[in-house]
Design a protein around this motif. Sequence first.
Motif, short mmCIF file in Angstrom:
data_model
loop_
_atom_site.label_atom_id
_atom_site.label_comp_id
_atom_site.label_asym_id
_atom_site.label_seq_id
_atom_site.Cartn_x
_atom_site.Cartn_y
_atom_site.Cartn_z
N ASN A 11 10.80 11.79 -13.42
CA ASN A 11 9.68 12.37 -13.44
C ASN A 11 9.75 13.96 -13.17
N THR A 12 10.73 14.28 -12.36
CA THR A 12 11.00 15.62 -12.22
C THR A 12 11.18 16.51 -13.52
N LEU A 13 12.10 15.94 -14.41
CA LEU A 13 12.64 16.43 -15.72
C LEU A 13 11.39 16.49 -16.69
N TRP A 14 10.58 15.40 -16.67
CA TRP A 14 9.52 15.33 -17.48
C TRP A 14 8.44 16.29 -17.33
N ALA A 15 8.18 16.60 -15.90
CA ALA A 15 7.07 17.58 -15.62
C ALA A 15 7.79 18.93 -15.91
N MET A 16 9.24 19.21 -15.61
CA MET A 16 9.79 20.51 -15.84
C MET A 16 9.74 20.85 -17.46
N SER A 17 9.78 19.71 -18.21
CA SER A 17 9.77 19.93 -19.67
C SER A 17 8.57 20.13 -20.24
N LEU A 18 7.56 19.65 -19.70
CA LEU A 18 6.32 19.79 -19.86
C LEU A 18 5.75 21.49 -19.67
N PHE A 19 6.16 21.95 -18.62
CA PHE A 19 5.83 23.19 -18.02
C PHE A 19 6.72 24.34 -18.97
N VAL A 20 7.64 23.76 -19.30
CA VAL A 20 8.37 24.79 -20.36
C VAL A 20 7.77 24.91 -21.38
N MET A 21 7.22 23.80 -22.05
CA MET A 21 6.61 23.70 -23.47
C MET A 21 5.27 24.47 -23.11
N MET A 22 4.61 24.26 -22.20
CA MET A 22 3.35 25.10 -22.17
C MET A 22 3.49 26.35 -21.92
N HIS A 23 4.65 26.80 -21.19
CA HIS A 23 4.74 28.15 -21.03
C HIS A 23 5.26 29.14 -22.22
N TYR A 24 6.10 28.50 -22.81
CA TYR A 24 6.80 29.17 -24.01
C TYR A 24 6.12 28.92 -25.44
N TYR A 25 5.84 27.52 -25.36
CA TYR A 25 5.24 27.04 -26.75
C TYR A 25 3.70 26.75 -26.54
N PRO A 26 2.82 27.51 -26.27
CA PRO A 26 1.42 27.05 -26.03
C PRO A 26 0.84 26.35 -27.41
N ALA A 27 1.11 27.24 -28.53
CA ALA A 27 0.50 26.66 -29.69
C ALA A 27 1.02 25.30 -30.06
N ALA A 28 2.22 25.02 -29.94
CA ALA A 28 2.76 23.94 -30.23
C ALA A 28 2.00 22.66 -29.39
N VAL A 29 1.91 22.93 -27.91
CA VAL A 29 1.45 22.09 -27.01
C VAL A 29 -0.30 21.79 -27.68
N LYS A 30 -0.79 22.88 -28.02
CA LYS A 30 -2.26 22.74 -28.56
C LYS A 30 -2.32 21.69 -29.76
N ILE A 31 -1.35 21.92 -30.69
CA ILE A 31 -1.30 20.94 -31.97
C ILE A 31 -1.08 19.63 -31.48
N LEU A 32 -0.02 19.35 -30.37
CA LEU A 32 0.30 18.01 -29.87
C LEU A 32 -1.00 17.22 -29.26
N THR A 33 -1.97 18.43 -28.44
CA THR A 33 -2.91 17.70 -27.67
C THR A 33 -4.23 17.49 -28.22
N THR A 34 -4.20 17.98 -29.49
CA THR A 34 -5.56 18.04 -30.25
C THR A 34 -6.08 16.65 -30.23
N GLY A 35 -7.35 16.27 -30.09
CA GLY A 35 -7.84 15.23 -29.95
C GLY A 35 -7.68 14.24 -28.95
N MET A 36 -7.03 14.54 -27.97
CA MET A 36 -6.88 13.88 -26.71
C MET A 36 -8.14 14.46 -25.66
N THR A 37 -8.65 13.34 -24.95
CA THR A 37 -9.52 13.42 -23.83
C THR A 37 -9.30 13.35 -22.57
N SER A 38 -9.90 13.69 -21.67
CA SER A 38 -9.53 13.34 -20.00
C SER A 38 -10.20 12.27 -19.89
N VAL A 39 -10.83 11.13 -20.56
CA VAL A 39 -11.33 10.25 -20.25
C VAL A 39 -10.51 9.17 -19.61
#
Length: 139
Positions: free
Chosen positions: A40-68
């Motif tokens: 879980n720690t490695l997963w959270a760290m990898s998501l943080f790194v992706m969101m920090h360094y590659y925000p456009a890629a994260v936006k493409i990956l999360t398009t269409g996802m909702t918080s429901v």
Amino acid sequence: PRFHKVQEADRLSSNMWLRNLASIPTSHTLARIRSHLVANTLWAMSLFVMMHYYPAAVKILTTGMTSVPHSLSGGALGLLLVFRTNSAYDRFWESRKIWSAMITHLRELARLSHSSLRGWDREHVLQLLAAFPPVLLQH
């Protein structure tokens, strides 16, 4: 008769916090959850790194996802926790009633034996009755 105070466990006293902190690496609980914790720690760290360094890629990956789904699972988890807390409190209260009834019966038995027995028999029975609750707590 002399009453004995039940000793509290050393690990619960507030002046042993440093020893408790040092015992974390050898904890049995930590050994059981270590792999999940690391994953879980490695997963959270990898998501943080992706969101920090590659925000456009994260936006493409999360398009269409909702918080429901998170909202629904949060509500279900809250209900589950409330149910577990209530059932734990019910078990505690039931055991408290049983303990209280046992102490009441022990007091009645002590009063009866004090009035009907004499000499060493009375002292021996009263000592055994006084020792029963602390022994039962340690069981």
